[in-house]
Design a protein around this motif. Sequence first.
Motif, PDB file in Angstrom:
ATOM      1  N   PHE A 470      -3.730  39.361  10.474  1.00  0.00           N
ATOM      2  CA  PHE A 470      -3.657  38.043  11.098  1.00  0.00           C
ATOM      3  C   PHE A 470      -3.191  38.200  12.544  1.00  0.00           C
ATOM      4  O   PHE A 470      -2.489  39.158  12.882  1.00  0.00           O
ATOM      5  CB  PHE A 470      -2.654  37.139  10.364  1.00  0.00           C
ATOM      6  CG  PHE A 470      -2.954  36.919   8.916  1.00  0.00           C
ATOM      7  CD1 PHE A 470      -3.746  35.860   8.508  1.00  0.00           C
ATOM      8  CD2 PHE A 470      -2.431  37.766   7.945  1.00  0.00           C
ATOM      9  CE1 PHE A 470      -4.019  35.648   7.162  1.00  0.00           C
ATOM     10  CE2 PHE A 470      -2.690  37.563   6.605  1.00  0.00           C
ATOM     11  CZ  PHE A 470      -3.490  36.502   6.208  1.00  0.00           C
ATOM     12  N   ARG A 471      -3.548  37.249  13.363  1.00  0.00           N
ATOM     13  CA  ARG A 471      -3.018  37.162  14.722  1.00  0.00           C
ATOM     14  C   ARG A 471      -2.408  35.778  14.899  1.00  0.00           C
ATOM     15  O   ARG A 471      -3.067  34.763  14.638  1.00  0.00           O
ATOM     16  CB  ARG A 471      -4.117  37.399  15.760  1.00  0.00           C
ATOM     17  CG  ARG A 471      -4.660  38.831  15.755  1.00  0.00           C
ATOM     18  CD  ARG A 471      -5.838  38.999  16.708  1.00  0.00           C
ATOM     19  NE  ARG A 471      -5.458  38.783  18.103  1.00  0.00           N
ATOM     20  CZ  ARG A 471      -5.811  37.723  18.824  1.00  0.00           C
ATOM     21  NH1 ARG A 471      -6.554  36.764  18.280  1.00  0.00           N
ATOM     22  NH2 ARG A 471      -5.430  37.611  20.084  1.00  0.00           N
ATOM     23  N   VAL A 472      -1.128  35.750  15.323  1.00  0.00           N
ATOM     24  CA  VAL A 472      -0.427  34.483  15.512  1.00  0.00           C
ATOM     25  C   VAL A 472       0.334  34.532  16.828  1.00  0.00           C
ATOM     26  O   VAL A 472       0.712  35.608  17.313  1.00  0.00           O
ATOM     27  CB  VAL A 472       0.555  34.185  14.357  1.00  0.00           C
ATOM     28  CG1 VAL A 472      -0.163  34.136  13.023  1.00  0.00           C
ATOM     29  CG2 VAL A 472       1.684  35.196  14.325  1.00  0.00           C
ATOM     30  N   ALA A 473       0.562  33.361  17.399  1.00  0.00           N
ATOM     31  CA  ALA A 473       1.379  33.262  18.608  1.00  0.00           C
ATOM     32  C   ALA A 473       2.852  33.320  18.227  1.00  0.00           C
ATOM     33  O   ALA A 473       3.252  32.841  17.159  1.00  0.00           O
ATOM     34  CB  ALA A 473       1.074  31.960  19.340  1.00  0.00           C
ATOM     35  N   VAL A 474       3.666  33.918  19.086  1.00  0.00           N
ATOM     36  CA  VAL A 474       5.109  33.978  18.869  1.00  0.00           C
ATOM     37  C   VAL A 474       5.824  33.504  20.122  1.00  0.00           C
ATOM     38  O   VAL A 474       5.229  33.392  21.198  1.00  0.00           O
ATOM     39  CB  VAL A 474       5.574  35.405  18.503  1.00  0.00           C
ATOM     40  CG1 VAL A 474       5.137  35.768  17.099  1.00  0.00           C
ATOM     41  CG2 VAL A 474       5.052  36.421  19.509  1.00  0.00           C
ATOM     42  N   LEU A 475       7.105  33.242  19.973  1.00  0.00           N
ATOM     43  CA  LEU A 475       7.910  32.728  21.070  1.00  0.00           C
ATOM     44  C   LEU A 475       8.624  33.857  21.794  1.00  0.00           C
ATOM     45  O   LEU A 475       8.951  34.882  21.180  1.00  0.00           O
ATOM     46  CB  LEU A 475       8.955  31.749  20.533  1.00  0.00           C
ATOM     47  CG  LEU A 475       8.432  30.488  19.857  1.00  0.00           C
ATOM     48  CD1 LEU A 475       9.594  29.703  19.272  1.00  0.00           C
ATOM     49  CD2 LEU A 475       7.670  29.631  20.846  1.00  0.00           C
ATOM     50  N   PRO A 476       8.904  33.687  23.066  1.00  0.00           N
ATOM     51  CA  PRO A 476       9.784  34.644  23.738  1.00  0.00           C
ATOM     52  C   PRO A 476      11.147  34.667  23.050  1.00  0.00           C
ATOM     53  O   PRO A 476      11.636  33.649  22.571  1.00  0.00           O
ATOM     54  CB  PRO A 476       9.892  34.085  25.163  1.00  0.00           C
ATOM     55  CG  PRO A 476       8.704  33.205  25.330  1.00  0.00           C
ATOM     56  CD  PRO A 476       8.430  32.632  23.975  1.00  0.00           C
ATOM     57  N   GLY A 477      11.746  35.839  22.972  1.00  0.00           N
ATOM     58  CA  GLY A 477      13.045  35.968  22.316  1.00  0.00           C
ATOM     59  C   GLY A 477      12.898  36.395  20.871  1.00  0.00           C
ATOM     60  O   GLY A 477      11.961  37.101  20.493  1.00  0.00           O
ATOM     61  N   ARG A 478      13.822  35.947  20.036  1.00  0.00           N
ATOM     62  CA  ARG A 478      13.852  36.368  18.637  1.00  0.00           C
ATOM     63  C   ARG A 478      12.923  35.519  17.780  1.00  0.00           C
ATOM     64  O   ARG A 478      12.885  34.300  17.913  1.00  0.00           O
ATOM     65  CB  ARG A 478      15.284  36.289  18.112  1.00  0.00           C
ATOM     66  CG  ARG A 478      16.188  37.390  18.652  1.00  0.00           C
ATOM     67  CD  ARG A 478      17.652  37.051  18.518  1.00  0.00           C
ATOM     68  NE  ARG A 478      18.039  36.005  19.466  1.00  0.00           N
ATOM     69  CZ  ARG A 478      19.296  35.665  19.728  1.00  0.00           C
ATOM     70  NH1 ARG A 478      20.276  36.287  19.119  1.00  0.00           N
ATOM     71  NH2 ARG A 478      19.568  34.707  20.600  1.00  0.00           N
ATOM     72  N   ASN A 479      12.203  36.181  16.883  1.00  0.00           N
ATOM     73  CA  ASN A 479      11.285  35.515  15.965  1.00  0.00           C
ATOM     74  C   ASN A 479      11.466  36.101  14.566  1.00  0.00           C
ATOM     75  O   ASN A 479      11.658  37.313  14.414  1.00  0.00           O
ATOM     76  CB  ASN A 479       9.828  35.714  16.388  1.00  0.00           C
ATOM     77  CG  ASN A 479       9.465  34.943  17.642  1.00  0.00           C
ATOM     78  OD1 ASN A 479       8.879  33.877  17.584  1.00  0.00           O
ATOM     79  ND2 ASN A 479       9.822  35.503  18.805  1.00  0.00           N
ATOM     80  N   ALA A 480      11.394  35.237  13.564  1.00  0.00           N
ATOM     81  CA  ALA A 480      11.412  35.675  12.171  1.00  0.00           C
ATOM     82  C   ALA A 480      10.012  35.480  11.597  1.00  0.00           C
ATOM     83  O   ALA A 480       9.473  34.371  11.620  1.00  0.00           O
ATOM     84  CB  ALA A 480      12.431  34.878  11.369  1.00  0.00           C
ATOM     85  N   ILE A 481       9.415  36.567  11.113  1.00  0.00           N
ATOM     86  CA  ILE A 481       8.073  36.534  10.529  1.00  0.00           C
ATOM     87  C   ILE A 481       8.192  36.823   9.036  1.00  0.00           C
ATOM     88  O   ILE A 481       8.828  37.801   8.628  1.00  0.00           O
ATOM     89  CB  ILE A 481       7.150  37.586  11.188  1.00  0.00           C
ATOM     90  CG1 ILE A 481       7.096  37.383  12.704  1.00  0.00           C
ATOM     91  CG2 ILE A 481       5.764  37.536  10.563  1.00  0.00           C
ATOM     92  CD1 ILE A 481       6.523  36.054  13.137  1.00  0.00           C
ATOM     93  N   GLU A 482       7.577  35.975   8.216  1.00  0.00           N
ATOM     94  CA  GLU A 482       7.602  36.171   6.767  1.00  0.00           C
ATOM     95  C   GLU A 482       6.196  36.059   6.207  1.00  0.00           C
ATOM     96  O   GLU A 482       5.359  35.308   6.729  1.00  0.00           O
ATOM     97  CB  GLU A 482       8.487  35.126   6.090  1.00  0.00           C
ATOM     98  CG  GLU A 482       9.965  35.323   6.281  1.00  0.00           C
ATOM     99  CD  GLU A 482      10.757  34.279   5.513  1.00  0.00           C
ATOM    100  OE1 GLU A 482      11.315  34.622   4.464  1.00  0.00           O
ATOM    101  OE2 GLU A 482      10.795  33.126   5.966  1.00  0.00           O
ATOM    102  N   ALA A 483       5.965  36.791   5.111  1.00  0.00           N
ATOM    103  CA  ALA A 483       4.684  36.727   4.410  1.00  0.00           C
ATOM    104  C   ALA A 483       4.950  36.666   2.912  1.00  0.00           C
ATOM    105  O   ALA A 483       5.798  37.396   2.390  1.00  0.00           O
ATOM    106  CB  ALA A 483       3.821  37.935   4.745  1.00  0.00           C
ATOM    107  N   VAL A 484       4.230  35.776   2.224  1.00  0.00           N
ATOM    108  CA  VAL A 484       4.362  35.599   0.778  1.00  0.00           C
ATOM    109  C   VAL A 484       2.963  35.518   0.188  1.00  0.00           C
ATOM    110  O   VAL A 484       2.112  34.776   0.697  1.00  0.00           O
ATOM    111  CB  VAL A 484       5.144  34.315   0.428  1.00  0.00           C
ATOM    112  CG1 VAL A 484       5.216  34.131  -1.085  1.00  0.00           C
ATOM    113  CG2 VAL A 484       6.543  34.343   1.028  1.00  0.00           C
ATOM    114  N   ALA A 485       2.722  36.277  -0.885  1.00  0.00           N
ATOM    115  CA  ALA A 485       1.431  36.227  -1.575  1.00  0.00           C
ATOM    116  C   ALA A 485       1.536  35.339  -2.804  1.00  0.00           C
ATOM    117  O   ALA A 485       2.562  35.322  -3.486  1.00  0.00           O
ATOM    118  CB  ALA A 485       1.003  37.632  -1.987  1.00  0.00           C
ATOM    119  N   VAL A 486       0.461  34.595  -3.089  1.00  0.00           N
ATOM    120  CA  VAL A 486       0.416  33.700  -4.243  1.00  0.00           C
ATOM    121  C   VAL A 486      -0.845  34.023  -5.033  1.00  0.00           C
ATOM    122  O   VAL A 486      -1.945  34.080  -4.466  1.00  0.00           O
ATOM    123  CB  VAL A 486       0.403  32.220  -3.817  1.00  0.00           C
ATOM    124  CG1 VAL A 486       0.444  31.314  -5.041  1.00  0.00           C
ATOM    125  CG2 VAL A 486       1.562  31.912  -2.876  1.00  0.00           C
TER     126      VAL A 486
END
Length: 752
Positions: A470-486
Amino acid sequence: MQVVMKHSTVLVFALVALIATNGTMAQERVSLHLEEGKSGAVWDLVLGPDGKTLYSCGRDSTAKSWDLTTGESIRMFKCDKHTLVTSLALDYTGNWLALGDMKGVLSVWNARSGVRYYTAPAHEQYITDVAISADGRMIATAGRDDHIRLWNTDDGRPLHSITAKMLWVQAVAFSPDGATLAAVGQDGRIVLWNTADGTQKMELGRHSRFGRALLFSGDGKYLFSSGADSRVKVWDLQTQALFRELELEGGYAHGMDLNRREDLLLVGRMNGLMEVWDWRRRIVKQKLSGASYGTMQAIFDDNDERILSAHTSGAVKLWRHEDGALLLDMVGFSDGQWLSFTPDGYYDCSAFGDRYVQWQRGQELFPLNRYRELYQRPAIIEDVLRGSYSPAGEIETILDPPTADLIAPRDGQLFAFGSEALEIVIEVEARDRQRIERIMLLRNGRALSQEQILSSQVLARSDTLLRMRFRVAVLPGRNAIEAVAVNAARVRSAAQRADITVETGEQLNPSLYILTVGADKYAPAFPDLQFATVDAQAIADEFVRQEGGIYTRVYTRTLTDRQATREKIFAALKEFEGMGTQDMLLLFFSGHGVRQRDGKGRSRYYYLPAGTTKNNISKSGMAWDDFAGEIARLRAGRVILLLDACHSGDVSGGASNEKVASSLAGQVGIVFTSSSGNEFSYEDRSWGHGAFTRALLDGLRGKADFTGNKIVDWSELQLYVSTAVREMTKGSQNPMVPRLEQFANFDLVRIQ
C-alpha cells in the motif's frame, strides 16, 4: 459456562467448545487471564428497589452496580486502600449504599452517583457483615473484634456499641420493624438485641459449629440461620423455638433468600451448589449445579423468575428459575472494566473489557477481542435479560485467527522525505483456511478508507496467504502505522504496529479545522444542562488563538442548542472537505447521549440535539455510527474527538461516553471522553464550565506544559486533564482515551 481458578491470577470461563482433532473430541475453554488484583471473588449481592439494578462487592477493593436491562456495569465504588469489600447493604430508597471492608472501615455512598458521603473506622478488625434497617435510619456493622455497632445513616454518628461475646460476629440482620437486631457468631450462638438501647433480648439458640448467615421473613415471624454444621434452622420468633431444620448435604449455606411468597428458600453453598427448598415441608425443589466454585450469595429477582448468584471465581451469574438454566455471567474488574457473556459465547463489554479474555485450545491462547465482530452483540445480551433470547448450548467450534507480519515499515524507522507517500507491505496467513477478506490500515489511530489509500497492489495470493503493498500519505513528525487482517469469518489478526518518524526539509505547518457542538435546552423531555453551549464556544475560541503558530490557518464552526441539528452537523463537516492529509480536525461535543434500538434490533448510540423528545430520537438524534461515516470521507491526517455527552444516567440508558468512544475508536481517531464507564460528567458554577472543559482550557493555557518548552503536546494535555478532572470531582469522574497506546505523540498548541 464454568468458572475455574488457575493459581491466584487466572480465571477460566468454560465457554466449552468441542473440536474434532485427529478423530477425537478435545475440550476448549475461554480463559480469563488477569493481572494481579484485576478482579477477585464476589462476596455479596443486593438488588435495588427498582429491580433493575444489582450491587456486588468483593476482593478487588470495589463494589459495583449493574444494569440488569443491559448487562453493563454502571458505577464502581472504590475503597481508598487495597482491601476486600466483605459486605454491602442498600436502603429502601436505593440511594444509600453501605460497604464494610477487611480493614474494619464502614463507607457510605450515594448509590446512584457514586459519591461517597462518609467513612467511619467501625471495627478494629475485619467487618463481617453490614445491614440497614427497613426504614433506612440505622446501619449495623459486625466485626471480628467481637463487636456490633449501630450507626445513624444520615451522618455516620455512632448510636450503640455492643460486645457480643461470640469470639467474633459473623452476621447481623434487622427485623422488619427495626426494633430487633439478630446476630450469629463464631461460637454458633444466635442472639437478639434491642436496637433502641443496645441491650440483649435473648439467646434464641445455636449451631454446633460457627454461624454464617441470617435472614428474617418479611412478616417478622421467622428467623432463618445457617451454620458450618450444614444446617439451616428456622426459628419461630413468637414461640422462641426451633420451627424447622434443613440438613444440607456437603457444604454450608453462605447466603440465603426468600421468594416473594416466602414459601421457597434459596440457599447458596460454599461448594458452589445452589438449592431451592420448600422450607416448610423440608423438600429440595430444585438444584442449580452449574457453578464449580463457592457461592457466596444467592438471591431471587423481584419477579422470582431469575436467580442471581455471587461466586469466588469473580463472576456474578444469572439463572432462569424455572429450569435452572445459566443465562449470563457478569465479571467486573478493579480498573472499572467489565464483561457480560452468555454460555453460547455472545458478549458485551466496556472499552477494554474483552482484553482479559482468551480462548484456550490446549496450550494455544487467542484473545477474545480478535473475535469481536463475530461475538460482541449487545442486543443479544439485552434480549437475554428481557427473556426473549435463550442461549443455545455451548460453542461448538472456534476459528484460528489469521496471523500478520508488517514487513515495511519497521518500528522506529526514520524517513527523510517531503511529500512522498509511505510504502506499507504486509503479509497475512490464514491458519484455518478461512480466506483473508481484507486488510485494515490505521494511521495515527484512524482507519483509512479506500479513498485515503493512494494505491494498493497484491504481491502474492493463495488460499492461505496474502501479501500486499500500500501507499499512504503520512504527517511530518511521529506517525503510528497499524495493520490488521480480517478473514471471511470476521476474525481478526493481532494488530501489527510500527511507530515511525518523518523528517522533511521544509516547514509544513498544518491547518486546523474545528467543529464544536453544545446543547443545553432539553426540557421537558430531558434535564436541561448549564454549560454545554458555553463549553463549545470556549473550546473554539481557545484554538482560534493558535492561527499563525503551530497551525497555518484555523477554521471554526460552532453549533449550539437549536442550531446543533444532525443536518447542520453533517453540513458543517462538508464545509471541511477541502482539508488535506497534513491537516488536523478537532471535534467537541457536549450534551446528552442515549442508546436506542433501531428497526433492525441493533443498539445504536445517539447524540441528542436540543429539543429532542423521547419519541423522535431516531429521527432527530445524530447516530454516532453515521457520524463516523461522515468523518471517514474527510482527508484529515489527525482527528481528535472530545466527547462530553453523559451528564445524566436517567437519560443515557447505556450510552456512556466510554461505550460511544469504544464504538468510534479506530474509525474516527483519538476519542478523549470526559468520563469512564457509566460515570456522569459534572458541571459546577464555580468552574464556569463542565469539569472536563475547565480542565481542557486550563491545560491548553499552560498548566499542561510539564516540560516548560511553551508547547503543550497531546500526551501532556491528556495527562493533565485526566488528573485535574479526577481531583475536581473527588474521583467521581475519570476522563479516558480508548486504545491510548495506539496514538503517537504530537504538538498540539503553542502557549501564547
